[in-house]
Design a protein around this motif. Sequence first.
Motif, PDB file in Angstrom:
ATOM      1  N   VAL A 126      28.737  64.856  65.780  1.00 15.14           N
ATOM      2  CA  VAL A 126      29.882  64.460  64.571  1.00 15.14           C
ATOM      3  C   VAL A 126      29.750  63.003  64.462  1.00 15.14           C
ATOM      4  O   VAL A 126      29.681  61.973  65.270  1.00 15.14           O
ATOM      5  CB  VAL A 126      31.113  65.205  64.729  1.00 15.14           C
ATOM      6  CG1 VAL A 126      31.051  66.377  64.604  1.00 15.14           C
ATOM      7  CG2 VAL A 126      31.900  64.622  65.955  1.00 15.14           C
ATOM      8  N   ALA A 127      30.035  62.508  63.090  1.00 11.30           N
ATOM      9  CA  ALA A 127      30.090  61.161  62.782  1.00 11.30           C
ATOM     10  C   ALA A 127      31.640  61.166  62.630  1.00 11.30           C
ATOM     11  O   ALA A 127      32.298  61.668  61.711  1.00 11.30           O
ATOM     12  CB  ALA A 127      29.357  60.688  61.310  1.00 11.30           C
ATOM     13  N   LEU A 143      33.339  62.923  59.601  1.00 10.27           N
ATOM     14  CA  LEU A 143      32.701  62.495  58.294  1.00 10.27           C
ATOM     15  C   LEU A 143      31.706  63.414  57.988  1.00 10.27           C
ATOM     16  O   LEU A 143      31.291  63.624  56.976  1.00 10.27           O
ATOM     17  CB  LEU A 143      32.674  61.161  57.994  1.00 10.27           C
ATOM     18  CG  LEU A 143      33.722  60.142  58.236  1.00 10.27           C
ATOM     19  CD1 LEU A 143      33.112  58.647  58.217  1.00 10.27           C
ATOM     20  CD2 LEU A 143      34.733  60.641  57.527  1.00 10.27           C
ATOM     21  N   GLY A 144      31.127  63.809  59.009  1.00 11.98           N
ATOM     22  CA  GLY A 144      29.782  64.550  59.064  1.00 11.98           C
ATOM     23  C   GLY A 144      29.290  65.309  60.202  1.00 11.98           C
ATOM     24  O   GLY A 144      29.798  64.881  61.368  1.00 11.98           O
ATOM     25  N   TYR A 145      28.517  66.216  60.149  1.00  7.83           N
ATOM     26  CA  TYR A 145      27.876  66.617  61.409  1.00  7.83           C
ATOM     27  C   TYR A 145      26.332  66.927  61.230  1.00  7.83           C
ATOM     28  O   TYR A 145      25.955  67.028  60.237  1.00  7.83           O
ATOM     29  CB  TYR A 145      28.670  67.858  61.810  1.00  7.83           C
ATOM     30  CG  TYR A 145      28.322  69.211  61.174  1.00  7.83           C
ATOM     31  CD1 TYR A 145      27.619  70.034  61.929  1.00  7.83           C
ATOM     32  CD2 TYR A 145      28.969  69.509  59.749  1.00  7.83           C
ATOM     33  CE1 TYR A 145      27.198  71.326  61.116  1.00  7.83           C
ATOM     34  CE2 TYR A 145      28.549  70.689  59.372  1.00  7.83           C
ATOM     35  CZ  TYR A 145      27.739  71.568  59.925  1.00  7.83           C
ATOM     36  OH  TYR A 145      27.383  72.737  59.311  1.00  7.83           O
ATOM     37  N   ALA A 146      25.774  67.289  62.139  1.00  4.79           N
ATOM     38  CA  ALA A 146      24.396  67.699  62.468  1.00  4.79           C
ATOM     39  C   ALA A 146      24.159  68.756  63.600  1.00  4.79           C
ATOM     40  O   ALA A 146      24.851  68.345  64.835  1.00  4.79           O
ATOM     41  CB  ALA A 146      23.162  66.418  62.767  1.00  4.79           C
ATOM     42  N   SER A 147      23.646  69.676  63.466  1.00  5.57           N
ATOM     43  CA  SER A 147      23.358  70.462  64.532  1.00  5.57           C
ATOM     44  C   SER A 147      21.816  70.842  64.682  1.00  5.57           C
ATOM     45  O   SER A 147      20.912  70.830  63.722  1.00  5.57           O
ATOM     46  CB  SER A 147      23.795  71.916  64.216  1.00  5.57           C
ATOM     47  OG  SER A 147      23.367  72.651  63.095  1.00  5.57           O
ATOM     48  N   ASP A 187      21.557  72.179  60.809  1.00  6.29           N
ATOM     49  CA  ASP A 187      22.534  71.650  59.318  1.00  6.29           C
ATOM     50  C   ASP A 187      22.547  70.001  59.838  1.00  6.29           C
ATOM     51  O   ASP A 187      22.521  69.606  60.859  1.00  6.29           O
ATOM     52  CB  ASP A 187      23.977  72.088  59.946  1.00  6.29           C
ATOM     53  CG  ASP A 187      24.086  73.759  60.066  1.00  6.29           C
ATOM     54  OD1 ASP A 187      24.016  74.113  58.924  1.00  6.29           O
ATOM     55  OD2 ASP A 187      24.278  74.177  61.145  1.00  6.29           O
ATOM     56  N   LEU A 188      22.860  69.336  58.431  1.00  5.31           N
ATOM     57  CA  LEU A 188      23.117  68.164  58.371  1.00  5.31           C
ATOM     58  C   LEU A 188      24.005  67.961  57.109  1.00  5.31           C
ATOM     59  O   LEU A 188      23.624  67.957  56.156  1.00  5.31           O
ATOM     60  CB  LEU A 188      22.005  67.276  58.192  1.00  5.31           C
ATOM     61  CG  LEU A 188      22.421  65.703  58.599  1.00  5.31           C
ATOM     62  CD1 LEU A 188      21.088  64.755  59.071  1.00  5.31           C
ATOM     63  CD2 LEU A 188      23.071  64.828  57.591  1.00  5.31           C
ATOM     64  N   TYR A 189      25.450  67.977  57.379  1.00  2.00           N
ATOM     65  CA  TYR A 189      26.182  67.869  56.337  1.00  2.00           C
ATOM     66  C   TYR A 189      27.219  66.658  56.321  1.00  2.00           C
ATOM     67  O   TYR A 189      27.791  66.281  57.452  1.00  2.00           O
ATOM     68  CB  TYR A 189      27.127  69.189  56.053  1.00  2.00           C
ATOM     69  CG  TYR A 189      26.082  70.249  55.766  1.00  2.00           C
ATOM     70  CD1 TYR A 189      25.972  70.564  54.386  1.00  2.00           C
ATOM     71  CD2 TYR A 189      25.612  71.237  56.700  1.00  2.00           C
ATOM     72  CE1 TYR A 189      25.222  71.713  54.081  1.00  2.00           C
ATOM     73  CE2 TYR A 189      24.959  72.545  56.004  1.00  2.00           C
ATOM     74  CZ  TYR A 189      24.730  72.431  54.974  1.00  2.00           C
ATOM     75  OH  TYR A 189      23.936  73.654  54.528  1.00  2.00           O
ATOM     76  N   LEU A 190      27.588  66.336  54.878  1.00  4.47           N
ATOM     77  CA  LEU A 190      28.608  65.112  55.217  1.00  4.47           C
ATOM     78  C   LEU A 190      29.803  65.488  54.277  1.00  4.47           C
ATOM     79  O   LEU A 190      29.601  66.308  53.327  1.00  4.47           O
ATOM     80  CB  LEU A 190      28.045  63.733  54.537  1.00  4.47           C
ATOM     81  CG  LEU A 190      26.610  63.074  55.402  1.00  4.47           C
ATOM     82  CD1 LEU A 190      26.237  61.982  54.752  1.00  4.47           C
ATOM     83  CD2 LEU A 190      27.321  62.856  57.048  1.00  4.47           C
ATOM     84  N   ARG A 191      31.003  64.889  54.612  1.00  5.55           N
ATOM     85  CA  ARG A 191      32.227  65.179  53.490  1.00  5.55           C
ATOM     86  C   ARG A 191      31.556  64.670  52.149  1.00  5.55           C
ATOM     87  O   ARG A 191      30.904  63.350  52.220  1.00  5.55           O
ATOM     88  CB  ARG A 191      33.426  64.503  54.020  1.00  5.55           C
ATOM     89  CG  ARG A 191      33.981  65.265  54.631  1.00  5.55           C
ATOM     90  CD  ARG A 191      35.547  64.422  55.063  1.00  5.55           C
ATOM     91  NE  ARG A 191      35.689  63.223  54.394  1.00  5.55           N
ATOM     92  CZ  ARG A 191      36.557  62.199  54.824  1.00  5.55           C
ATOM     93  NH1 ARG A 191      37.361  62.442  55.978  1.00  5.55           N
ATOM     94  NH2 ARG A 191      36.980  61.133  54.112  1.00  5.55           N
TER      95      ARG A 191
END
Length: 157
Positions: A61-62, A69-73, A81-85
């Motif tokens: 997580v960032a 603010l975001g995460y990557a799996s 996954d790589l998603y940000l707010r």
Amino acid sequence: MSGDRRTEIRPADTADAAAIAQIHVDSRAATMPYLPPQTRGQDEVTAWVANIVLKTCRVWVAVRDGEILGYASLEDDMLEDLYLRPDVRRQGIGTRLLDVVRQHSPEGLSLYVFQQNTDARAFYERHGFTVVDTDDGSRNMENLPDMTMRWTPDRAH
């Protein structure tokens, strides 16, 4: 690389599941309006993150000022996954998450991206990913055409 020194990238834990789920839902809604309507409630998405994503993937997580603010799996060499707010896009946070994931995939990294997701495709292309195949959507639950992209480290450096 982002000049934002206040954002920390750290491994995710189970206490992060609800925040990760919210980012997942919000980001997909904001950046992929062509997706079928979400049929799962927030509790179901949080349970999926807690019981599947955090148990089968390595997740980062960032975090800035205590907020995720975001995460990557990452599962094996697949960026799941790589998603940000939506409100923190284009600040270098996605690049920082991707850098951490790549450090944990020294032989290379693959991902699936919807063909319609031109912003994500451009982001990954800027970071050295190339398209290795395309699909008609039969391999994803949204039934939308997608593609596999792959990054392989440059061994010359």
